[in-house]
Design an enzyme around this catalytic site. Sequence first.
Site, PDB file in Angstrom:
ATOM      1  N   CYS A 169      38.939  33.165  25.211  1.00 38.33           N
ATOM      2  CA  CYS A 169      38.769  34.367  26.037  1.00 38.33           C
ATOM      3  C   CYS A 169      40.013  35.228  25.852  1.00 38.33           C
ATOM      4  O   CYS A 169      41.068  34.930  26.421  1.00 38.33           O
ATOM      5  CB  CYS A 169      38.574  33.995  27.504  1.00 38.33           C
ATOM      6  SG  CYS A 169      38.434  35.445  28.592  1.00 38.33           S
ATOM      7  N   GLN A 272      46.201  38.518  43.131  1.00 34.67           N
ATOM      8  CA  GLN A 272      45.724  39.510  42.182  1.00 34.67           C
ATOM      9  C   GLN A 272      45.658  38.915  40.777  1.00 34.67           C
ATOM     10  O   GLN A 272      46.544  38.175  40.358  1.00 34.67           O
ATOM     11  CB  GLN A 272      46.636  40.738  42.184  1.00 34.67           C
ATOM     12  CG  GLN A 272      46.618  41.518  43.490  1.00 34.67           C
ATOM     13  CD  GLN A 272      45.317  42.296  43.690  1.00 34.67           C
ATOM     14  OE1 GLN A 272      44.437  42.309  42.842  1.00 34.67           O
ATOM     15  NE2 GLN A 272      45.204  42.944  44.838  1.00 34.67           N
ATOM     16  N   ASN A 349      39.774  39.619  63.595  1.00 39.99           N
ATOM     17  CA  ASN A 349      38.563  40.085  62.919  1.00 39.99           C
ATOM     18  C   ASN A 349      38.720  41.581  62.664  1.00 39.99           C
ATOM     19  O   ASN A 349      38.636  42.387  63.588  1.00 39.99           O
ATOM     20  CB  ASN A 349      37.330  39.806  63.781  1.00 39.99           C
ATOM     21  CG  ASN A 349      36.038  40.188  63.075  1.00 39.99           C
ATOM     22  OD1 ASN A 349      36.034  40.891  62.057  1.00 39.99           O
ATOM     23  ND2 ASN A 349      34.916  39.712  63.595  1.00 39.99           N
ATOM     24  N   ASP A 370      44.723  47.056  52.678  1.00 38.16           N
ATOM     25  CA  ASP A 370      44.243  46.610  51.371  1.00 38.16           C
ATOM     26  C   ASP A 370      42.981  45.772  51.581  1.00 38.16           C
ATOM     27  O   ASP A 370      42.988  44.553  51.406  1.00 38.16           O
ATOM     28  CB  ASP A 370      45.346  45.793  50.680  1.00 38.16           C
ATOM     29  CG  ASP A 370      44.939  45.299  49.298  1.00 38.16           C
ATOM     30  OD1 ASP A 370      43.961  45.827  48.735  1.00 38.16           O
ATOM     31  OD2 ASP A 370      45.606  44.378  48.779  1.00 38.16           O
ATOM     32  N   CYS A 396      39.865  48.350  46.159  1.00 38.98           N
ATOM     33  CA  CYS A 396      39.236  47.752  44.977  1.00 38.98           C
ATOM     34  C   CYS A 396      37.816  48.267  44.789  1.00 38.98           C
ATOM     35  O   CYS A 396      37.059  47.742  43.973  1.00 38.98           O
ATOM     36  CB  CYS A 396      39.256  46.229  45.062  1.00 38.98           C
ATOM     37  SG  CYS A 396      38.435  45.541  46.506  1.00 38.98           S
TER      38      CYS A 396
END
Length: 438
Positions: A169, A272, A349, A370, A396
């Site tokens: 890979c 990450q 939460n 984030d 993201c």
Amino acid sequence: MARFFQPKKKLQPESKHQQVLVEKLDHQGAGIAYLNKKPLFIDGTLPGEEVVTQLTESKSKFARGKLIKLLKPAAERVEPFCSHFNQCGGCDMQHMDYQAQLAYKQRTLLQLMKKFSGSEILLSPPVTGLEKAYRRRARVSLMWDKKSRQLQFGFRRKQSKQIENVTQCPVLVAELECLLPELKAILSHFHHPEHLGHVELVAADNGAVITLRHTGPLLDEDVAKLRQCAEQHQATLYLMPASDQLERISGEAPYYQEIGFKVPFEPNNFIQVNQKVNQQMVVQALEWLDPQSSDRVLDLFCGLGNFSLPIASKAKSVTGVEGVDDMVQKAALNASLNQINNAQFFHANLEQDFVGQPWASEKFDKILLDPARAGASGIIEQVSALGAKRVVYVSCNPATLARDSQSLLEQGYRLTKLGMLDMFPYTSHLESMALFEK
């Protein structure tokens, strides 16, 4: 016997070949052509290309097609560097020049922000790292094929449960890629291959980490072979008999360094994928947030402290909040390990109202958030109540960033900076960072 006339079956639309011109890319990287004014999505094509496509799906408002023949290639088309491209579900843009990918992702980000929030802004330079050999973690799928009596070892195919068998890979860091053929050979000879689930590979700063998820008991002799392999590669070996159980068999507990801070983690914790881009992302977040020695900073979705620890070195105090209790505990330990005493971490939460929580009773000067791909819709409307004049949003998913930015704009914030983070080269996936100020 009577014979009845049966008309020949008409060719179904799904099987017809069509010659079309690809005009643009959608936000997932698929080419868009138009057939009778209806958008036709074709994976693996680029704008300006003339192609022959086979219809695979036809709906009232759109259709999908499979690339059959490339009649006129685009100037941006390049030869994929991986032999598994088009089968493996990982990379989906290896057929496109890298600089063209960056331009496409930046256009996508701008288009989504304008569509959902009405904001138009000049982009900051993209944050980039290595084009290849950048992934420091990957999950290898395993499945025992009873018919062939072979172990399927590789990555899931696109939108499929089928496994593309791989032993290389090119986007994995070298210390992980070199493990693939040996791991496949060892696991293929396990006495109970039907008990194998998947292998999680992570490249920590102190060596590779191999985690075997298994759903049934393993023989000691099989584990010994796997341990020997790990030790030969100076890797750490974990067994995971259940999703919430980890057993370290050999090697050191993993960690990574983040601009001067040591961040220990477990292989099932989120970190990450792209270390170089992550490091630059943290630096840029600090620059945009600009924490001062008098600032109280709130870090929402703080995880292990990827942003909290560096921010704490500059701010008066940092409050990190995370929805996973285990991560909260680890973030607190990481702060202690790095001798940081002005950071505190809380479990909450973050899909519900939190203004009444004790940790939210203090006002904050600046906020960093984030969130995961779903965004922060559950809490974004509460941001202004916390008093922050500056908000850095790391995303993201550009679609949810654009959606959430609408709420921030309605709360009186202005979008002053926006930039793309290329965390996943050769994929259509893009991350981004936005700065909002009052």
